[in-house]
Design a protein around this motif. Structure first.
Motif, PDB file in Angstrom:
ATOM      1  N   SER A 146      -3.197   4.391  -2.058  1.00  0.00           N
ATOM      2  CA  SER A 146      -4.088   5.126  -1.172  1.00  0.00           C
ATOM      3  C   SER A 146      -3.489   6.504  -0.925  1.00  0.00           C
ATOM      4  CB  SER A 146      -4.265   4.373   0.158  1.00  0.00           C
ATOM      5  OG  SER A 146      -5.191   5.029   0.984  1.00  0.00           O
ATOM      6  N   LEU A 175      -8.760   4.421   6.572  1.00  0.00           N
ATOM      7  CA  LEU A 175      -8.732   3.607   5.359  1.00  0.00           C
ATOM      8  C   LEU A 175      -7.558   2.640   5.365  1.00  0.00           C
ATOM      9  CD1 LEU A 175      -9.946   2.946   2.635  1.00  0.00           C
ATOM     10  CD2 LEU A 175      -8.720   4.899   1.656  1.00  0.00           C
ATOM     11  N   GLY A 216     -13.258   3.386  -5.163  1.00  0.00           N
ATOM     12  CA  GLY A 216     -13.279   4.406  -4.123  1.00  0.00           C
ATOM     13  C   GLY A 216     -14.674   4.814  -3.737  1.00  0.00           C
ATOM     14  N   ALA A 239     -12.305  -0.625   1.293  1.00  0.00           N
ATOM     15  CA  ALA A 239     -11.123  -1.477   1.373  1.00  0.00           C
ATOM     16  C   ALA A 239     -11.400  -2.881   0.863  1.00  0.00           C
ATOM     17  CB  ALA A 239     -10.633  -1.532   2.826  1.00  0.00           C
ATOM     18  N   LEU A 241      -7.818  -1.372   5.053  1.00  0.00           N
ATOM     19  CA  LEU A 241      -7.119  -2.125   4.013  1.00  0.00           C
ATOM     20  C   LEU A 241      -6.347  -3.295   4.611  1.00  0.00           C
ATOM     21  CD1 LEU A 241      -5.773   0.784   1.783  1.00  0.00           C
ATOM     22  CD2 LEU A 241      -7.313  -1.042   1.019  1.00  0.00           C
ATOM     23  N   VAL A 243       0.854  -1.190   0.000  1.00  0.00           N
ATOM     24  CA  VAL A 243       0.000   0.000   0.000  1.00  0.00           C
ATOM     25  C   VAL A 243       0.885   1.235   0.000  1.00  0.00           C
ATOM     26  CG1 VAL A 243      -1.771   1.312   1.228  1.00  0.00           C
ATOM     27  CG2 VAL A 243      -1.819  -1.186   1.279  1.00  0.00           C
ATOM     28  N   SER A 283      -6.072   1.841  -7.669  1.00  0.00           N
ATOM     29  CA  SER A 283      -5.980   3.193  -7.134  1.00  0.00           C
ATOM     30  C   SER A 283      -7.288   3.559  -6.452  1.00  0.00           C
ATOM     31  CB  SER A 283      -5.668   4.194  -8.255  1.00  0.00           C
ATOM     32  OG  SER A 283      -5.683   5.521  -7.751  1.00  0.00           O
ATOM     33  N   LEU A 284      -7.180   4.274  -5.327  1.00  0.00           N
ATOM     34  CA  LEU A 284      -8.364   4.753  -4.623  1.00  0.00           C
ATOM     35  C   LEU A 284      -8.673   6.203  -4.996  1.00  0.00           C
ATOM     36  CD1 LEU A 284      -7.793   3.189  -1.097  1.00  0.00           C
ATOM     37  CD2 LEU A 284      -8.917   2.225  -3.105  1.00  0.00           C
ATOM     38  N   PRO A 289      -7.522   9.092   5.874  1.00  0.00           N
ATOM     39  CA  PRO A 289      -6.451   8.216   5.389  1.00  0.00           C
ATOM     40  C   PRO A 289      -6.048   7.132   6.378  1.00  0.00           C
ATOM     41  CG  PRO A 289      -5.955  10.512   4.882  1.00  0.00           C
ATOM     42  CD  PRO A 289      -7.158  10.530   5.790  1.00  0.00           C
ATOM     43  N   SER A 326       0.782   4.994   0.873  1.00  0.00           N
ATOM     44  CA  SER A 326      -0.084   5.847   1.691  1.00  0.00           C
ATOM     45  C   SER A 326       0.647   7.118   2.074  1.00  0.00           C
ATOM     46  CB  SER A 326      -0.514   5.092   2.959  1.00  0.00           C
ATOM     47  OG  SER A 326      -1.245   5.937   3.827  1.00  0.00           O
TER      48      SER A 326
END
Length: 334
Positions: A118, A74, A153, A290, A78, A61, A137-138, A71, A63
């Protein structure tokens, strides 16, 4: 694995099927193998498995690495979704200024079967990745030079429309917006949804105040200005923290929420229900986002038919006491 097979009286292939959660193993045999695995304290050698199968059973991930509620919530969701799917979790942060491409390379060096982006910030340049593993991709803006990819998303535009429409339905002539930083995809979506709702209702669009930085302090700063305008009766803040700052600013100005000004936030942080007044807000279902992202990514990793490649997850309006009917026109505020 050979020792487990010998002790359980089955083939090594059967042990492999049990370890990997594959079908075609009877419940009795599965239980026996699992019992022997526990007795022998067997753990799979992931490095050897990766060499044999070409898979690490690990998802990376990328991030931002921030403590901000959205964030971070999330990221936790995930990790849980990956564990549920039988994958371990690796994270590479962009917080210290390293670009997304650098973060992706760090994950590839660790060994991952797929990557979730993310990363909520848009630096203004197209993101082009050449990773040889599937990528989900989110947010928007992903361009691949090769390999499978998808976008999953929450529908932030629809959520912002819903928040704005709620205030308009209470009789407010228009709705003012406290925007988040406009280099964030989510903040832009919320501005877009706010504008779309006003336009659809034929409501005038107020000027957009200076953007906040997601903090209560920035919401407080913007709301202090709005408190001086007599025609401000409804405010949609781009997140709950800025809405909290707005509640404080309106109280300091002698304005009652929701009698004088209705306030709505976004995220439904745990504290939102316990404010005074409790905050009306839009709740994002991070767990569902997620799970759908991991579902799409693991399908691509395992060469299974993937669900919808560009999927959005609905959000929910949570109505509490910070929003109410529009007040009658009042005398100009001091």
């Amino acid at each position: 694995m050979t020792e487990v097979a010998r002790a359980a009286g089955v083939s090594q292939k059967t042990v492999s099927r049990v370890v990997n959660g594959e079908p075609h193993v009877s419940p009795e045999v599965r239980d026996r193998v699992l019992r022997v695995i526990k007795e022998l304290d067997y753990r799979p050698n992931n490095a050897a498995r990766a060499l044999l199968l070409g898979r690490y059973r690990r998802i990376g991930v990328v991030s931002l690495g921030t403590a901000l509620y959205g964030p971070s919530a999330l990221l936790i969701a995930l990790e849980r979704a990956m564990q549920k799917a039988g994958y371990s979790f690796a994270v590479s942060s962009t917080l210290e200024g390293q670009g997304i491409s650098v973060a992706v390379e760090a994950l590839l060096e660790q060994g991952v079967d797929g990557i979730v982006l993310s990363e909520p910030i848009d630096d203004g340049t197209p993101l082009t990745l050449s990773a040889d593993v599937p990528v989900v991709s989110l947010a928007e803006g992903l361009e691949r030079t090769g390999g499978a990819s998808a976008v999953v998303g929450a529908d932030g535009v629809t959520a912002a429309r819903t928040a704005t429409e709620h205030l308009l339905s209470l009789g407010h002539r228009t709705v003012w917006h406290i925007p988040g930083p406009q280099n964030w995809w989510a903040a832009r979506d919320r501005v877009r949804g706010w504008r779309e709702a006003l336009a659809a209702a034929g409501a005038p669009e107020p000027p957009l105040p200076p953007e906040g930085d997601w903090s209560p302090a920035s919401g407080h700063t913007v709301a202090r200005r709005l408190a001086q305008l007599p025609d401000v009766t409804a405010v949609f803040a781009a997140n709950d923290d800025m809405a909290i700052g707005a509640l404080r600013a309106f109280a300091e100005a002698g304005l009652s929420v929701p009698h004088d000004v209705s306030v709505i936030g976004f995220d439904d942080i745990p504290a939102a229900a316990y404010l005074s007044p409790p905050l009306t807000t839009v709740r994002q279902d991070f767990a569902t986002v997620a799970e759908r992202a991991v579902e799409v990514l693991t399908a691509m990793i395992e060469d299974r038919p993937a669900p919808t490649q560009h999927a959005t997850t609905a959000v929910e309006l949570t109505v509490r006491s910070s929003t109410g009917p529009a007040r009658r026109p009042a005398s100009p505020r001091r």
